[in-house]
Design a protein around this motif. Structure first.
Motif, PDB file in Angstrom:
ATOM      1  N   GLN A 171       0.842  -1.187   0.000  1.00 16.27           N
ATOM      2  CA  GLN A 171       0.000   0.000   0.000  1.00 16.27           C
ATOM      3  C   GLN A 171       0.884   1.246   0.000  1.00 16.27           C
ATOM      4  O   GLN A 171       2.064   1.187   0.347  1.00 16.27           O
ATOM      5  CB  GLN A 171      -0.922   0.018   1.216  1.00 16.27           C
ATOM      6  N   ARG A 198      -0.129   6.693   6.705  1.00 16.13           N
ATOM      7  CA  ARG A 198      -1.265   6.282   5.875  1.00 16.13           C
ATOM      8  C   ARG A 198      -0.983   4.951   5.192  1.00 16.13           C
ATOM      9  O   ARG A 198      -1.830   4.060   5.147  1.00 16.13           O
ATOM     10  CB  ARG A 198      -1.515   7.363   4.831  1.00 16.13           C
ATOM     11  N   LEU A 202      -3.095   1.437   5.852  1.00 20.28           N
ATOM     12  CA  LEU A 202      -3.780   0.755   4.757  1.00 20.28           C
ATOM     13  C   LEU A 202      -3.419  -0.724   4.665  1.00 20.28           C
ATOM     14  O   LEU A 202      -4.176  -1.518   4.101  1.00 20.28           O
ATOM     15  CB  LEU A 202      -3.487   1.459   3.423  1.00 20.28           C
ATOM     16  N   ALA A 205      -6.138  -2.177   6.560  1.00 16.89           N
ATOM     17  CA  ALA A 205      -7.507  -1.819   6.159  1.00 16.89           C
ATOM     18  C   ALA A 205      -8.168  -2.977   5.418  1.00 16.89           C
ATOM     19  O   ALA A 205      -7.512  -3.776   4.748  1.00 16.89           O
ATOM     20  CB  ALA A 205      -7.472  -0.580   5.268  1.00 16.89           C
ATOM     21  N   TYR A 372      -8.700   6.015   0.245  1.00 10.06           N
ATOM     22  CA  TYR A 372      -9.159   5.081   1.267  1.00 10.06           C
ATOM     23  C   TYR A 372     -10.527   5.541   1.747  1.00 10.06           C
ATOM     24  O   TYR A 372     -11.085   6.520   1.233  1.00 10.06           O
ATOM     25  CB  TYR A 372      -8.180   4.990   2.445  1.00 10.06           C
ATOM     26  N   ARG A 386     -10.001   0.011   2.016  1.00 12.06           N
ATOM     27  CA  ARG A 386      -9.149   0.421   0.894  1.00 12.06           C
ATOM     28  C   ARG A 386      -9.719  -0.138  -0.405  1.00 12.06           C
ATOM     29  O   ARG A 386     -10.722  -0.832  -0.394  1.00 12.06           O
ATOM     30  CB  ARG A 386      -7.719  -0.085   1.105  1.00 12.06           C
TER      31      ARG A 386
END
Length: 444
Positions: A171, A198, A202, A205, A372, A386
């Protein structure tokens, strides 16, 4: 061939571009290049004759006459009658900047950026990249009606990309900032860390599940919708060519009464244009006001051809023919707080950020990839997701907006069209869409 042209203009752009690229602690590129280009446009009996020449060739009255004569000869082979509208011309004051990037040597910039890149390092971050670009331009313009202006403007900005990998899942996180207010790379470690955080978040996610649901767009994705889906469809050249779903819609309710969409080249943001590239005054243009189609974005030519709007939206890169372009495009604030929008949504999805997409302004269709999102359950943000997107019809989506937030934010970037790239800004407050088409990768 006529002895004299109906109209001519000459635009000379000289400047310098500094670029630094850092990849995983290594400086891949650091340097400055210079350019000096002039574009000569002449309107003959029918259409345009256009020359692109080195800037120094436009530097005297005698050279002007020679270039105009050459462009006039070129215009003789056109076969479509072109008219242009007389429009007002004035130039806005260039804003003062803070620290002038041109006064900071490239060695210091590289040192700052290397330190910035280190802030994106963390466990499971497998790649980091920082890019810096600075462009300082001096623009001179003159036309046959006596309009003449000269100005200098410096833009700069940077981006940070962090890639995370774990257990076969990869990611990325991406942050950027561009400005006309001065050097903006000092003490920006927060953005570098945010890109890494971030990317790592992810990894954990969930893949999003697609379907029709209520969706909240954050200011970045809402701004992308305003720019890509509405702004391009409002550009006068696309309308003239019949390649816009907004053709013939002036005065019609094409969206929710809560929606007002503006393009304002006079706004002092990254897309600021003190005057447009054919000498026209720039000012705020409401494309849509309270859901009703109000105006197209125009050059002098498209304004004369189809009307319904104002000129001042014509831009071109150095040495290129100016074409109809956006500048600072955004959705105006409504009166709802983000908390009120969440509570009204109840169950759905919050879509955040943008990873590109595609738009067909002629058919009125779009598809955007969000960076996202978060599931909304009982009016609260819960699980991060995601691989999520938004798609639909432009007009249907405009009507689907049921709430508009009071928290507009603007995001700078670049827009490509016709082989030319120009600086722009777009933005919006949070928007609530009813029954939006959300795409995902979870097929379970």
């Amino acid at each position: 061939m006529p002895v004299d042209p109906r109209y001519y203009d000459i635009r000379r752009v000289s400047g310098e571009i500094t670029q630094v690229d850092i990849d995983n602690g290594k400086v891949e590129q650091a340097g400055t290049s210079f350019y000096d280009k002039a574009t000569v446009r002449v309107l003959g009996d029918l259409g345009w004759g256009i020359l692109s020449v080195p800037g120094h060739r436009s530097g005297s009255e005698n050279l002007h006459k020679d270039l105009i004569s050459q462009a006039l000869s070129a215009s003789a082979i056109t076969n479509e009658r072109v008219e242009i509208s007389p429009v007002p011309s004035r130039i806005h004051q260039i804003p003062r900047i803070g620290e002038d990037p041109r006064q900071v040597d490239i060695e210091e910039k590289v040192k700052i950026l290397l330190d910035l890149e280190k802030s994106a390092a963390a466990d499971n971050i497998v790649s980091r990249r920082v890019t810096y670009i600075e462009k300082a331009e001096n623009v001179f313009f003159i036309d046959s009606s006596g309009v003449e202006y000269q100005y200098e403007l410096c833009r700069c900005g940077f981006s940070v990309l962090a890639v995370a990998s774990r257990g076969g899942v990869v990611q990325m996180g991406y942050e950027r900032d561009h400005t006309i207010s001065g050097l903006n790379i000092r003490h920006r470690h927060d953005l570098a860390r945010e890109s890494a955080d971030r990317a790592l978040q992810l990894l954990d996610a969930r893949p999003a599940k697609g379907g029709m649901m209520h969706a909240i767009l954050d200011p970045e994705l809402g701004g992308v919708f305003a720019h890509e889906a509405v702004g391009h469809a409002a550009e006068g050249d696309l309308v003239k060519e019949g390649n816009s779903v907004l053709k013939g819609k002036i005065g019609e309710m094409i969206g929710s009464s809560q929606i007002t969409i503006v393009d304002d080249p006079s706004l002092v943001e990254f897309g600021f244009c003190p005057v447009d590239d054919e000498g026209s005054a720039t000012s705020r243009t409401e494309i849509i006001r309270a859901g009703k189609m109000q105006s197209y974005l125009h050059s002098k030519e498209t304004l004369a051809k189809i009307g319904d709007g104002i000129a001042g939206h014509c831009r071109g890169m150095a040495g290129e023919m100016p074409i109809v372009r956006m500048s600072n495009t955004f959705i105006e604030n409504g009166d709802a707080s983000f908390e009120e929008i969440l509570q009204t949504c109840k169950d759905g999805i919050l879509l955040k950020g943008s990873r590109g997409g595609q738009v067909d302004p002629g058919r009125g269709m779009f598809q955007f990839n969000a960076e996202y999102g978060y599931l909304i359950e009982g009016g609260e943000c819960t699980t991060m997701v995601r691989d999520v997107s938004l798609s639909g019809e432009i007009l249907q989506t405009l009507h689907a907006v049921s709430m508009v937030g009071n928290d507009r934010a603007l995001h700078p970037g670049y827009c490509g069209k016709g082989g030319q790239t120009v600086p722009v800004t777009d933005g919006a407050p949070h928007l609530l869409l009813e029954n939006a088409v959300v795409g995902g990768s979870d097929v379970c």
